[in-house]
Scaffold this motif. Sequence first.
Motif, PDB file in Angstrom:
ATOM      1  N   GLY A 122       0.815  -1.205   0.000  1.00  0.00           N
ATOM      2  CA  GLY A 122       0.000   0.000   0.000  1.00  0.00           C
ATOM      3  C   GLY A 122       0.848   1.253   0.000  1.00  0.00           C
ATOM      4  O   GLY A 122       2.041   1.237  -0.338  1.00  0.00           O
ATOM      5  N   TYR A 123       0.244   2.352   0.409  1.00  0.00           N
ATOM      6  CA  TYR A 123       0.956   3.630   0.516  1.00  0.00           C
ATOM      7  C   TYR A 123       1.233   3.964   1.978  1.00  0.00           C
ATOM      8  O   TYR A 123       1.149   5.115   2.396  1.00  0.00           O
ATOM      9  CB  TYR A 123       0.133   4.745  -0.133  1.00  0.00           C
ATOM     10  CG  TYR A 123       0.175   4.731  -1.645  1.00  0.00           C
ATOM     11  CD1 TYR A 123       1.287   5.213  -2.328  1.00  0.00           C
ATOM     12  CD2 TYR A 123      -0.894   4.245  -2.385  1.00  0.00           C
ATOM     13  CE1 TYR A 123       1.334   5.208  -3.719  1.00  0.00           C
ATOM     14  CE2 TYR A 123      -0.859   4.238  -3.770  1.00  0.00           C
ATOM     15  CZ  TYR A 123       0.255   4.723  -4.432  1.00  0.00           C
ATOM     16  OH  TYR A 123       0.299   4.719  -5.807  1.00  0.00           O
ATOM     17  N   ASP A 124       1.572   2.946   2.765  1.00  0.00           N
ATOM     18  CA  ASP A 124       1.759   3.128   4.198  1.00  0.00           C
ATOM     19  C   ASP A 124       3.025   3.904   4.549  1.00  0.00           C
ATOM     20  O   ASP A 124       3.133   4.434   5.640  1.00  0.00           O
ATOM     21  CB  ASP A 124       1.811   1.768   4.901  1.00  0.00           C
ATOM     22  CG  ASP A 124       0.551   0.955   4.700  1.00  0.00           C
ATOM     23  OD1 ASP A 124      -0.462   1.530   4.266  1.00  0.00           O
ATOM     24  OD2 ASP A 124       0.586  -0.257   4.963  1.00  0.00           O
ATOM     25  N   VAL A 125       4.010   3.914   3.634  1.00  0.00           N
ATOM     26  CA  VAL A 125       5.250   4.643   3.892  1.00  0.00           C
ATOM     27  C   VAL A 125       5.458   5.680   2.794  1.00  0.00           C
ATOM     28  O   VAL A 125       5.047   5.476   1.649  1.00  0.00           O
ATOM     29  CB  VAL A 125       6.472   3.697   3.974  1.00  0.00           C
ATOM     30  CG1 VAL A 125       6.385   2.816   5.204  1.00  0.00           C
ATOM     31  CG2 VAL A 125       6.604   2.853   2.721  1.00  0.00           C
ATOM     32  N   GLN A 126       6.083   6.776   3.138  1.00  0.00           N
ATOM     33  CA  GLN A 126       6.255   7.894   2.219  1.00  0.00           C
ATOM     34  C   GLN A 126       7.026   7.486   0.963  1.00  0.00           C
ATOM     35  O   GLN A 126       6.780   7.999  -0.129  1.00  0.00           O
ATOM     36  CB  GLN A 126       6.969   9.049   2.925  1.00  0.00           C
ATOM     37  CG  GLN A 126       7.059  10.322   2.106  1.00  0.00           C
ATOM     38  CD  GLN A 126       5.692  10.931   1.803  1.00  0.00           C
ATOM     39  OE1 GLN A 126       4.785  10.841   2.621  1.00  0.00           O
ATOM     40  NE2 GLN A 126       5.546  11.526   0.629  1.00  0.00           N
ATOM     41  N   GLU A 127       7.961   6.540   1.106  1.00  0.00           N
ATOM     42  CA  GLU A 127       8.797   6.149  -0.027  1.00  0.00           C
ATOM     43  C   GLU A 127       7.989   5.611  -1.204  1.00  0.00           C
ATOM     44  O   GLU A 127       8.429   5.689  -2.352  1.00  0.00           O
ATOM     45  CB  GLU A 127       9.823   5.093   0.413  1.00  0.00           C
ATOM     46  CG  GLU A 127      10.968   5.632   1.251  1.00  0.00           C
ATOM     47  CD  GLU A 127      10.625   5.705   2.727  1.00  0.00           C
ATOM     48  OE1 GLU A 127      11.522   6.022   3.524  1.00  0.00           O
ATOM     49  OE2 GLU A 127       9.454   5.443   3.082  1.00  0.00           O
ATOM     50  N   THR A 128       6.801   5.064  -0.930  1.00  0.00           N
ATOM     51  CA  THR A 128       6.002   4.490  -2.006  1.00  0.00           C
ATOM     52  C   THR A 128       5.540   5.552  -2.996  1.00  0.00           C
ATOM     53  O   THR A 128       5.207   5.223  -4.137  1.00  0.00           O
ATOM     54  CB  THR A 128       4.790   3.730  -1.430  1.00  0.00           C
ATOM     55  OG1 THR A 128       5.220   2.894  -0.361  1.00  0.00           O
ATOM     56  CG2 THR A 128       4.138   2.845  -2.492  1.00  0.00           C
ATOM     57  N   PHE A 129       5.524   6.802  -2.599  1.00  0.00           N
ATOM     58  CA  PHE A 129       5.141   7.859  -3.522  1.00  0.00           C
ATOM     59  C   PHE A 129       6.252   8.186  -4.516  1.00  0.00           C
ATOM     60  O   PHE A 129       6.015   8.850  -5.518  1.00  0.00           O
ATOM     61  CB  PHE A 129       4.735   9.118  -2.746  1.00  0.00           C
ATOM     62  CG  PHE A 129       3.449   8.963  -1.995  1.00  0.00           C
ATOM     63  CD1 PHE A 129       2.228   9.180  -2.620  1.00  0.00           C
ATOM     64  CD2 PHE A 129       3.448   8.564  -0.671  1.00  0.00           C
ATOM     65  CE1 PHE A 129       1.036   9.017  -1.932  1.00  0.00           C
ATOM     66  CE2 PHE A 129       2.259   8.405   0.027  1.00  0.00           C
ATOM     67  CZ  PHE A 129       1.044   8.634  -0.612  1.00  0.00           C
ATOM     68  N   GLN A 130       7.461   7.706  -4.247  1.00  0.00           N
ATOM     69  CA  GLN A 130       8.575   7.936  -5.173  1.00  0.00           C
ATOM     70  C   GLN A 130       9.179   6.641  -5.715  1.00  0.00           C
ATOM     71  O   GLN A 130       9.927   6.671  -6.690  1.00  0.00           O
ATOM     72  CB  GLN A 130       9.694   8.723  -4.479  1.00  0.00           C
ATOM     73  CG  GLN A 130       9.387  10.177  -4.194  1.00  0.00           C
ATOM     74  CD  GLN A 130       8.587  10.374  -2.923  1.00  0.00           C
ATOM     75  OE1 GLN A 130       8.809   9.676  -1.935  1.00  0.00           O
ATOM     76  NE2 GLN A 130       7.649  11.297  -2.934  1.00  0.00           N
ATOM     77  N   ALA A 131       8.896   5.511  -5.090  1.00  0.00           N
ATOM     78  CA  ALA A 131       9.533   4.253  -5.475  1.00  0.00           C
ATOM     79  C   ALA A 131       8.566   3.099  -5.234  1.00  0.00           C
ATOM     80  O   ALA A 131       7.575   3.241  -4.527  1.00  0.00           O
ATOM     81  CB  ALA A 131      10.809   4.035  -4.660  1.00  0.00           C
ATOM     82  N   GLY A 132       8.893   1.965  -5.815  1.00  0.00           N
ATOM     83  CA  GLY A 132       8.041   0.798  -5.607  1.00  0.00           C
ATOM     84  C   GLY A 132       6.643   1.010  -6.143  1.00  0.00           C
ATOM     85  O   GLY A 132       6.416   1.802  -7.064  1.00  0.00           O
ATOM     86  N   SER A 133       5.681   0.320  -5.560  1.00  0.00           N
ATOM     87  CA  SER A 133       4.276   0.468  -5.941  1.00  0.00           C
ATOM     88  C   SER A 133       3.414   0.023  -4.769  1.00  0.00           C
ATOM     89  O   SER A 133       3.900  -0.683  -3.880  1.00  0.00           O
ATOM     90  CB  SER A 133       3.957  -0.374  -7.182  1.00  0.00           C
ATOM     91  OG  SER A 133       3.744  -1.731  -6.826  1.00  0.00           O
ATOM     92  N   PRO A 134       2.136   0.401  -4.759  1.00  0.00           N
ATOM     93  CA  PRO A 134       1.270  -0.066  -3.681  1.00  0.00           C
ATOM     94  C   PRO A 134       0.978  -1.554  -3.766  1.00  0.00           C
ATOM     95  O   PRO A 134       0.492  -2.144  -2.812  1.00  0.00           O
ATOM     96  CB  PRO A 134      -0.007   0.758  -3.878  1.00  0.00           C
ATOM     97  CG  PRO A 134      -0.014   1.090  -5.325  1.00  0.00           C
ATOM     98  CD  PRO A 134       1.428   1.284  -5.694  1.00  0.00           C
ATOM     99  N   TYR A 135       1.304  -2.175  -4.904  1.00  0.00           N
ATOM    100  CA  TYR A 135       1.052  -3.611  -5.086  1.00  0.00           C
ATOM    101  C   TYR A 135       2.195  -4.458  -4.532  1.00  0.00           C
ATOM    102  O   TYR A 135       1.994  -5.600  -4.116  1.00  0.00           O
ATOM    103  CB  TYR A 135       0.865  -3.924  -6.569  1.00  0.00           C
ATOM    104  CG  TYR A 135      -0.125  -3.019  -7.242  1.00  0.00           C
ATOM    105  CD1 TYR A 135      -1.493  -3.170  -7.028  1.00  0.00           C
ATOM    106  CD2 TYR A 135       0.295  -1.983  -8.074  1.00  0.00           C
ATOM    107  CE1 TYR A 135      -2.416  -2.324  -7.642  1.00  0.00           C
ATOM    108  CE2 TYR A 135      -0.609  -1.138  -8.684  1.00  0.00           C
ATOM    109  CZ  TYR A 135      -1.962  -1.304  -8.464  1.00  0.00           C
ATOM    110  OH  TYR A 135      -2.870  -0.456  -9.054  1.00  0.00           O
TER     111      TYR A 135
END
Length: 202
Positions: free
Chosen positions: A151-164
């Motif tokens: 998910g988008y539980d950590v800020q880094e997901t908005f710049q890296a990785g994916s919510p999946y």
Amino acid sequence: MDPVRVLIAFYSRNGNTAQLAEAVAEGARSEGATVLLRRVDEFLGDAVIAGVPGWAENRARLKESYPAPTAADAEAADAIVFGTPTRFGNASAELKSYIDSLGGLWAKGALSGKVGSAFVSTSSLHGGNETTILTLYVPMAHFGMIIVPPGYDVQETFQAGSPYGATSVSANADRPPTEGDLAVARHQGAKVARVAKALKAS
């Protein structure tokens, strides 16, 4: 209660997916989980592997570091995290061969209720990271697993990785996972372990 057991079953050809696997493992261990890191071996002939520069050397190095996963590993685990490089927007044949080998466990419902998650790497931007993770969710549903994405539980997901699931782009193996990629992977491993722990406690 015994520590939850997390199996990370992955394929890695050059080592980028293995780096993500190590970060997922780090996150799971931070929640007290016991982790098995297992790399699926190639089934192509030696002549094919020798024809690609660096492949044989990488294979030897990775085989020394990671034993191959077994059906017994999956049956004993409380959570299973699959990892793979993308192959035309889908999982590698190597990882798929391991998933396909779990038919006996599926037949007796032995994987039902376990936590499932996935992470991937690709060579090029928009090369199929998200489609590959979503494709890996399909056999998890057939197994009856409880799918846990980061998910988008950590800020880094908005710049890296994916919510999946955690992802990285290697640019033909020239770029290792970024710190943001690894942060998402660590979060994913920790979340998988926390959910598995809660399910085991219940």
